[in-house]
Design a protein around this motif. Structure first.
Motif, PDB file in Angstrom:
ATOM      1  N   LEU A  29       0.835  -1.197   0.000  1.00  0.00           N
ATOM      2  CA  LEU A  29       0.000   0.000   0.000  1.00  0.00           C
ATOM      3  C   LEU A  29       0.869   1.246   0.000  1.00  0.00           C
ATOM      4  O   LEU A  29       1.985   1.246   0.524  1.00  0.00           O
ATOM      5  N   SER A  30       0.315   2.308  -0.546  1.00  0.00           N
ATOM      6  CA  SER A  30       0.997   3.601  -0.532  1.00  0.00           C
ATOM      7  C   SER A  30       0.836   4.254   0.836  1.00  0.00           C
ATOM      8  O   SER A  30      -0.289   4.529   1.275  1.00  0.00           O
ATOM      9  N   LEU A  31       1.950   4.509   1.509  1.00  0.00           N
ATOM     10  CA  LEU A  31       1.882   5.183   2.805  1.00  0.00           C
ATOM     11  C   LEU A  31       1.307   6.584   2.649  1.00  0.00           C
ATOM     12  O   LEU A  31       0.557   7.050   3.516  1.00  0.00           O
ATOM     13  N   GLN A  32       1.638   7.252   1.562  1.00  0.00           N
ATOM     14  CA  GLN A  32       1.133   8.606   1.336  1.00  0.00           C
ATOM     15  C   GLN A  32      -0.395   8.610   1.301  1.00  0.00           C
ATOM     16  O   GLN A  32      -1.043   9.453   1.922  1.00  0.00           O
ATOM     17  N   ARG A  33      -0.972   7.637   0.596  1.00  0.00           N
ATOM     18  CA  ARG A  33      -2.441   7.568   0.510  1.00  0.00           C
ATOM     19  C   ARG A  33      -3.041   7.283   1.890  1.00  0.00           C
ATOM     20  O   ARG A  33      -4.034   7.909   2.281  1.00  0.00           O
ATOM     21  N   LEU A  34      -2.439   6.357   2.633  1.00  0.00           N
ATOM     22  CA  LEU A  34      -2.961   6.018   3.956  1.00  0.00           C
ATOM     23  C   LEU A  34      -2.944   7.228   4.882  1.00  0.00           C
ATOM     24  O   LEU A  34      -3.924   7.516   5.583  1.00  0.00           O
ATOM     25  N   LEU A  35      -1.815   7.943   4.911  1.00  0.00           N
ATOM     26  CA  LEU A  35      -1.709   9.102   5.796  1.00  0.00           C
ATOM     27  C   LEU A  35      -2.654  10.220   5.373  1.00  0.00           C
ATOM     28  O   LEU A  35      -3.259  10.896   6.226  1.00  0.00           O
ATOM     29  N   THR A  36      -2.791  10.436   4.074  1.00  0.00           N
ATOM     30  CA  THR A  36      -3.677  11.495   3.588  1.00  0.00           C
ATOM     31  C   THR A  36      -5.120  11.227   3.984  1.00  0.00           C
ATOM     32  O   THR A  36      -5.834  12.111   4.469  1.00  0.00           O
ATOM     33  N   GLU A  37      -5.578   9.968   3.806  1.00  0.00           N
ATOM     34  CA  GLU A  37      -6.952   9.618   4.153  1.00  0.00           C
ATOM     35  C   GLU A  37      -7.163   9.670   5.663  1.00  0.00           C
ATOM     36  O   GLU A  37      -8.207  10.138   6.142  1.00  0.00           O
ATOM     37  N   ALA A  38      -6.185   9.182   6.427  1.00  0.00           N
ATOM     38  CA  ALA A  38      -6.306   9.241   7.875  1.00  0.00           C
ATOM     39  C   ALA A  38      -6.322  10.686   8.362  1.00  0.00           C
ATOM     40  O   ALA A  38      -7.084  11.047   9.277  1.00  0.00           O
ATOM     41  N   HIS A  39      -5.491  11.532   7.756  1.00  0.00           N
ATOM     42  CA  HIS A  39      -5.448  12.965   8.078  1.00  0.00           C
ATOM     43  C   HIS A  39      -6.811  13.595   7.841  1.00  0.00           C
ATOM     44  O   HIS A  39      -7.342  14.340   8.681  1.00  0.00           O
ATOM     45  N   SER A  68       5.785  11.089   0.710  1.00  0.00           N
ATOM     46  CA  SER A  68       6.521   9.840   0.892  1.00  0.00           C
ATOM     47  C   SER A  68       6.167   8.865  -0.220  1.00  0.00           C
ATOM     48  O   SER A  68       4.996   8.722  -0.586  1.00  0.00           O
ATOM     49  N   ALA A  69       7.185   8.213  -0.766  1.00  0.00           N
ATOM     50  CA  ALA A  69       6.974   7.178  -1.786  1.00  0.00           C
ATOM     51  C   ALA A  69       7.011   5.785  -1.179  1.00  0.00           C
ATOM     52  O   ALA A  69       7.019   4.785  -1.902  1.00  0.00           O
ATOM     53  N   ALA A  70       7.021   5.715   0.136  1.00  0.00           N
ATOM     54  CA  ALA A  70       7.170   4.424   0.820  1.00  0.00           C
ATOM     55  C   ALA A  70       5.947   3.549   0.597  1.00  0.00           C
ATOM     56  O   ALA A  70       4.819   4.021   0.423  1.00  0.00           O
ATOM     57  N   GLN A  71       6.193   2.245   0.604  1.00  0.00           N
ATOM     58  CA  GLN A  71       5.132   1.244   0.496  1.00  0.00           C
ATOM     59  C   GLN A  71       5.148   0.387   1.756  1.00  0.00           C
ATOM     60  O   GLN A  71       6.208  -0.014   2.228  1.00  0.00           O
ATOM     61  N   VAL A  72       3.958   0.101   2.277  1.00  0.00           N
ATOM     62  CA  VAL A  72       3.855  -0.724   3.477  1.00  0.00           C
ATOM     63  C   VAL A  72       2.918  -1.900   3.196  1.00  0.00           C
ATOM     64  O   VAL A  72       2.175  -1.898   2.207  1.00  0.00           O
ATOM     65  N   ILE A  73       2.963  -2.894   4.090  1.00  0.00           N
ATOM     66  CA  ILE A  73       2.155  -4.100   3.928  1.00  0.00           C
ATOM     67  C   ILE A  73       0.944  -4.046   4.851  1.00  0.00           C
ATOM     68  O   ILE A  73       1.055  -3.662   6.019  1.00  0.00           O
ATOM     69  N   GLY A  74      -0.230  -4.443   4.318  1.00  0.00           N
ATOM     70  CA  GLY A  74      -1.410  -4.534   5.169  1.00  0.00           C
ATOM     71  C   GLY A  74      -2.691  -4.487   4.375  1.00  0.00           C
ATOM     72  O   GLY A  74      -2.690  -4.547   3.139  1.00  0.00           O
ATOM     73  N   GLY A  84       9.601  -3.410  -5.461  1.00  0.00           N
ATOM     74  CA  GLY A  84       9.109  -3.817  -6.763  1.00  0.00           C
ATOM     75  C   GLY A  84       7.688  -4.337  -6.735  1.00  0.00           C
ATOM     76  O   GLY A  84       7.099  -4.629  -7.759  1.00  0.00           O
ATOM     77  N   ALA A  85       7.075  -4.498  -5.531  1.00  0.00           N
ATOM     78  CA  ALA A  85       5.706  -5.006  -5.460  1.00  0.00           C
ATOM     79  C   ALA A  85       4.738  -3.940  -5.930  1.00  0.00           C
ATOM     80  O   ALA A  85       4.962  -2.737  -5.769  1.00  0.00           O
ATOM     81  N   ALA A  86       3.624  -4.383  -6.486  1.00  0.00           N
ATOM     82  CA  ALA A  86       2.614  -3.436  -6.965  1.00  0.00           C
ATOM     83  C   ALA A  86       1.952  -2.754  -5.783  1.00  0.00           C
ATOM     84  O   ALA A  86       1.716  -3.370  -4.747  1.00  0.00           O
ATOM     85  N   VAL A  87       1.653  -1.484  -5.918  1.00  0.00           N
ATOM     86  CA  VAL A  87       1.064  -0.690  -4.846  1.00  0.00           C
ATOM     87  C   VAL A  87      -0.409  -0.442  -5.145  1.00  0.00           C
ATOM     88  O   VAL A  87      -0.770  -0.085  -6.259  1.00  0.00           O
ATOM     89  N   ALA A  88      -1.271  -0.636  -4.123  1.00  0.00           N
ATOM     90  CA  ALA A  88      -2.683  -0.367  -4.292  1.00  0.00           C
ATOM     91  C   ALA A  88      -2.910   1.124  -4.354  1.00  0.00           C
ATOM     92  O   ALA A  88      -2.486   1.863  -3.457  1.00  0.00           O
ATOM     93  N   ASP A  89      -3.529   1.580  -5.403  1.00  0.00           N
ATOM     94  CA  ASP A  89      -3.786   3.007  -5.554  1.00  0.00           C
ATOM     95  C   ASP A  89      -5.008   3.440  -4.774  1.00  0.00           C
ATOM     96  O   ASP A  89      -5.901   2.649  -4.520  1.00  0.00           O
TER      97      ASP A  89
END
Length: 390
Positions: free
Chosen positions: A237-247, A267-273, A385-390
């Motif tokens: 998952l995109s950390l940026q998307r998660l933080l933006t939505e949580a914000h 952030s361009a970071a990707q996390v698992i979950g 290299g894993a695909a990120v959920a948009d």
């Protein structure tokens, strides 16, 4: 008095040779003798000697055949056999070892040499038996401990299942009567019309109703995390998307309390979950940071990348906790939340911590020396290299 000396069986078809061995060894050893292979087998099976001295050249059954038959028996297989023979050819010595002998002494032998070899092989045999006994003891100990661990695991699994079933029961069964109570209360308020008393009580009822429903929802989610963790979808998952939505989700309530959040850093970071689960957790943790922040100030958000995790730190200004309270803050049954500004959040912080842990992360509450409160969140990084959920 029991004779505790090692027991030797000497086998030779020549009685004079046996007399020599008896005279040489009887002071140190208990000795049995046999002049034939058949008699030697009988004595060996009956007395189980500690060591056998064996001539090769004998009528009917030679020493090699006798040794082979001895080694075939489990109860005699570890008894060392020393061949004593006048045969000096290398091929005869090789046969002796092939058939199971541990040593080969050529006649005529030196008495001290024979004593030394007997003593050496008895010592080796004793050590081997002690080692075998220790191994057997260790095997039994391992089997016993394995059984104990299996039983403990079963008891723990039963205890966890009982706890989880109770949690699910409470979450589900409370919802039905709660819905009835809340529905009846709504009807009563409607029947009261626009009276001053109803207008005064309605906000208190609405707040309590929302708190009750939210607590039931969080309890049910907590049960799902414990019981059905494998059912939650896991993806990068995109950390940026998660933080933006949580914000966005947490900002409205925070602003009502006079608290604002700094915009999440790029952030361009990707996390698992699971996206919904992690977004719920991050929203709850932002709300937690807000209640520890003085009105008129902001919650700062910092993102750092480590080898295996993405570290997200929420820095609140005000309402610091001591170290003991900070350590217990996320425990489900802790009373710390009810004694602090986090009381209105109910189970939200504990559920958030369980969700983060479910996906390989960690949440800690800290009170930095410079003041304030920090919520330190470690989210597990997605594989490169894993695909990120948009």
């Amino acid at each position: 008095m029991e004779d505790r000396r090692p027991h030797l069986l000497a086998v030779d078809d020549n009685p004079e040779n046996l007399d020599v061995l008896i005279g040489l060894l009887e002071d140190d050893y208990k000795i049995s003798v046999a002049t034939s292979g058949a008699r030697a087998l009988e004595l060996a099976f009956r007395t189980r000697p500690d060591l056998i001295l064996l001539d090769i050249m004998m009528p009917e059954m030679d020493g090699l055949e006798l040794c082979r038959r001895l080694k075939e028996r489990d109860e005699l297989g570890d008894v060392p056999v020393i061949f004593i023979s006048a045969l000096e050819r290398v091929d005869e010595k090789v046969k002796a070892f092939t058939y199971g002998g541990v040593d080969y002494v050529t006649k005529p032998f030196q008495p001290e040499e024979l004593r030394a070899r007997i003593s050496t092989h008895l010592t080796l045999q004793r050590m081997q038996r002690e080692l075998a006994n220790q191994n057997a003891h260790l095997d039994e100990l391992v089997r016993r401990k394995s059984r104990e661990l299996a039983e403990a695991h079963d008891r723990l699994a039963l205890a966890n299942a009982t706890k989880q079933d109770f949690l699910k029961l409470i979450s589900h069964e409370l919802r039905t009567p709660a819905n009835g109570i809340l529905g009846i209360a709504d009807l009563m308020f409607e029947s009261c019309g626009d009276s001053d008393e109803a207008s005064e009580l309605r906000p208190l009822f609405d707040a309590s109703r929302d708190r009750m429903v939210e607590t039931l929802d969080n309890a049910l989610l907590l049960a799902q995390v414990h019981v059905s963790k494998e059912d939650f979808h896991v993806s990068p998952l995109s950390l940026q998307r998660l933080l933006t939505e949580a914000h966005r989700s947490a900002s409205a309530a925070a602003q009502e309390a006079g608290v604002r959040f700094h915009t999440p850093p790029e952030s361009a970071a990707q996390v698992i979950g699971d996206e919904d689960m992690l977004q719920t957790a991050l929203t709850s943790l932002l709300q937690t940071a807000a209640v520890f922040t003085d009105p008129g100030t902001r919650v700062a958000i910092r993102v750092e990348e480590t080898t295996e995790h993405i570290a997200v730190t929420l820095m609140a200004q005000g309402h610091p906790l001591d170290a003991a309270d900070a350590a217990d803050f996320f425990e489900v049954f802790s009373d710390v939340r009810s004694r602090t500004a986090a009381e209105p959040l109910g189970l939200k912080p504990a559920v958030a911590e369980r969700i983060i842990s479910l996906y390989g992360g960690k949440v800690q509450l800290a009170a930095p020396a410079e003041g304030g409160t920090e919520i330190r969140i470690a989210l597990k990084k997605a594989d490169a290299g894993a695909a990120v959920a948009d």
